[in-house]
Every structure is written in structure tokens, then in C-alpha cells.
Design an enzyme around this catalytic site. Structure first.
Site, short mmCIF file in Angstrom:
data_model
loop_
_atom_site.label_atom_id
_atom_site.label_comp_id
_atom_site.label_asym_id
_atom_site.label_seq_id
_atom_site.Cartn_x
_atom_site.Cartn_y
_atom_site.Cartn_z
N ILE A 160 0.85 -1.25 0.01
CA ILE A 160 0.03 -0.08 0.03
C ILE A 160 0.96 1.20 -0.10
O ILE A 160 1.52 1.47 0.74
CB ILE A 160 -0.92 -0.05 1.34
CG1 ILE A 160 -1.82 -1.34 1.28
CG2 ILE A 160 -1.84 1.32 1.21
CD1 ILE A 160 -2.50 -1.30 2.58
N ASP A 192 9.17 7.34 -2.22
CA ASP A 192 8.62 8.58 -2.41
C ASP A 192 8.30 8.20 -3.86
O ASP A 192 8.84 7.85 -4.88
CB ASP A 192 9.59 9.47 -2.63
CG ASP A 192 9.17 10.75 -3.06
OD1 ASP A 192 8.01 11.13 -3.69
OD2 ASP A 192 10.22 11.93 -2.97
N ASN A 222 -2.55 4.16 -3.43
CA ASN A 222 -3.49 4.87 -2.65
C ASN A 222 -2.69 6.34 -2.57
O ASN A 222 -3.69 7.21 -2.23
CB ASN A 222 -3.58 4.19 -1.18
CG ASN A 222 -4.08 5.21 -0.30
OD1 ASN A 222 -5.30 5.53 -0.13
ND2 ASN A 222 -3.23 5.75 0.82
N TYR A 252 -7.59 18.50 -9.09
CA TYR A 252 -7.90 17.21 -8.83
C TYR A 252 -8.59 16.32 -9.53
O TYR A 252 -8.36 15.00 -9.87
CB TYR A 252 -8.43 17.28 -7.26
CG TYR A 252 -8.78 16.12 -6.61
CD1 TYR A 252 -7.78 15.39 -5.80
CD2 TYR A 252 -10.20 15.42 -6.73
CE1 TYR A 252 -7.94 14.30 -5.36
CE2 TYR A 252 -10.42 14.25 -5.84
CZ TYR A 252 -9.22 13.55 -5.31
OH TYR A 252 -9.40 12.35 -4.63
N LYS A 307 -7.78 12.53 -11.63
CA LYS A 307 -8.55 11.47 -11.54
C LYS A 307 -8.95 10.91 -12.68
O LYS A 307 -8.92 9.36 -12.99
CB LYS A 307 -9.47 11.52 -10.44
CG LYS A 307 -8.93 11.71 -9.10
CD LYS A 307 -7.97 10.54 -8.55
CE LYS A 307 -7.29 11.01 -7.15
NZ LYS A 307 -6.43 10.00 -6.54
#
Length: 231
Positions: A7, A58, A83, A153, A157
Site C-alpha cells: 500500500i 517517494d 493509494n 484534482y 483522477k
């Protein structure tokens, strides 16, 4: 049979909630973050010895991803969860006033990084039995939602959705399922305290839906509950 999940952005928010739930049920977690030895992850590592592997990563750095790849060389992965993500500035994201430098940073984290990470760990996924890449996207990236505002944003996405669909087609022959999820409006630093659901609820739903997903669901865009979202 316990699985191994990796994750990114595992040190807070949804990533931390996913990590905690997976550890609770007995899975192994590779918790990747820029500082995986601090805060809550450090406490979890002390309790779940041998079950939690902190990994310095990173996601915006080719060198950091390459180092993480070397560190995990030969270790099978069942599920990779992209994530790590950022929202960008709370203002100057409109059609009339855009912070272009901030927009580039949002794309670096939300669009370029998921593919960078997925490419690096494909051999690990091919060696695993789960063979799933789950990327945390957002309903805000849906063009069908007739969106307004939050251009940086939203566009990031929408873009990562396309990137992952292309990846999903490319790895179909390897039987690696590529999945895209809206995690809900979650009570995190990004979502704010007034959001709809706690991170624990989002994490539990995501894990359940990922568990139930396979090649039949590859290139799907769904909520944490498994509900289809229009592109």
C-alpha cells in the site's frame, strides 16, 4: 491463506486504515511511505513483527521507486494498492484562475506515480497468487458527473483512470486485474471532518470489494461498495 498487500501512502488516512484492517485479519502488509518508521506505522510495526514491512518510498522519485524495487526483489505480491494522492490547492483550481505549478505537482503524484509504481512491481505481482492492482481514484474524475471546479484534482483522477485502463489491457495476458475505486467521501485530512464516512468504513469496503474482484472486473471503475461509476 494470508496474502501480501503493498500500500502506498500507508502512513495516514485511507492507507493507514487499510493497513490496520489487513493486519487485523492476518494478512502481510508492505506499508510504503516517505517516512514509514514514524507515527502510527512505527507503533504497528512494533506490534505486528514479521507481519508489517515498512518501506521507504517517494512515489514521485524514479530513484526511490528503483530502490524500493531492489528491496522487494523476488518477494511475491498479491495486491498492490496505489493509494498515495494529493488534492492540490484549496483555491486557484477553477476554469478562470489556475495555479499551474500546483497542477503539475498533482499530476506527478496522482497520475504519473501510480504507473511508475505499477511498472516497478509487476514482476512481484506476477510471482504472487492474487495478481491485482487497485488504484484509489475518485468519483470527482467522472466526466459523466458533469463536474465543475477543482480542475487539478478532477483532471488527475480522470487521467489516472485512463492510464490504468491502458495498463489493464496491457497486462491482461498476464492475468493481472486492474481495478479503479472511488473510496467515498472519507473523513481524512483531505476529505475533512465533515465527510460522509470514517476511513475504517471505506477501508473495510475496499478490501471486501478487492477480495471479490478478479479478471472479470478488470478495468472497472467502482465505489468502495462495488457499485459501478460512469466514466
Amino acid at each position: 491463506m494470508p496474502q501480501t498487500w503493498m500500500i502506498t501512502g500507508a502512513n495516514r488516512g485511507i492507507g493507514l486504515a487499510l493497513t490496520m484492517e489487513l493486519l487485523r485479519r492476518g494478512d502481510h502488509v508492505i506499508a510504503a511511505a516517505r517516512d514509514p518508521w514514524g507515527g502510527a506505522l512505527a507503533e504497528l510495526a512494533g506490534v505486528h513483527v514479521g507481519q508489517l514491512t515498512p518501506l521507504e518510498l517517494d512515489v514521485t522519485s524514479d530513484e526511490s521507486v528503483a530502490a524500493a524495487k531492489r528491496a522487494l526483489a523476488g518477494r511475491p505480491l498479491d495486491v498492490l494498492v496505489n493509494n498515495a494522492g494529493i488534492y492540490g490547492p484549496r483555491d486557484r483550481q477553477s476554469a478562470f484562475d489556475m495555479d499551474f505549478d500546483a497542477w503539475r505537482e498533482v499530476f506527478e503524484v496522482n497520475v504519473y506515480a501510480p504507473l511508475r509504481v505499477a511498472q516497478a512491481f509487476l514482476p512481484n505481482l506476477e510471482a504472487g497468487s492474487g495478481r491485482k492492482i487497485a488504484t484509489i481514484s475518485s468519483r470527482m474524475g467522472s466526466l459523466g458527473g458533469n463536474p465543475s471546479g477543482a480542475i487539478a484534482y478532477r483532471s488527475s483522477k480522470a487521467a489516472v483512470n485512463m492510464v490504468m485502463v491502458v495498463l489493464g489491457n496491457a497486462v491482461r495476458a498476464s492475468e493481472i486485474a486492474v481495478l479503479l475505486f472511488h473510496p467515498g467521501w472519507v473523513q481524512t485530512d483531505m476529505g475533512g471532518g465533515g465527510a460522509d464516512i470514517p476511513a475504517t468504513e471505506s477501508a473495510a469496503g475496499l478490501i471486501e470489494t478487492i477480495d471479490a474482484s478478479g479478471m472479470a472486473q478488470t478495468n472497472s471503475f467502482r465505489t468502495w461498495k462495488g457499485e459501478t461509476i460512469p466514466w
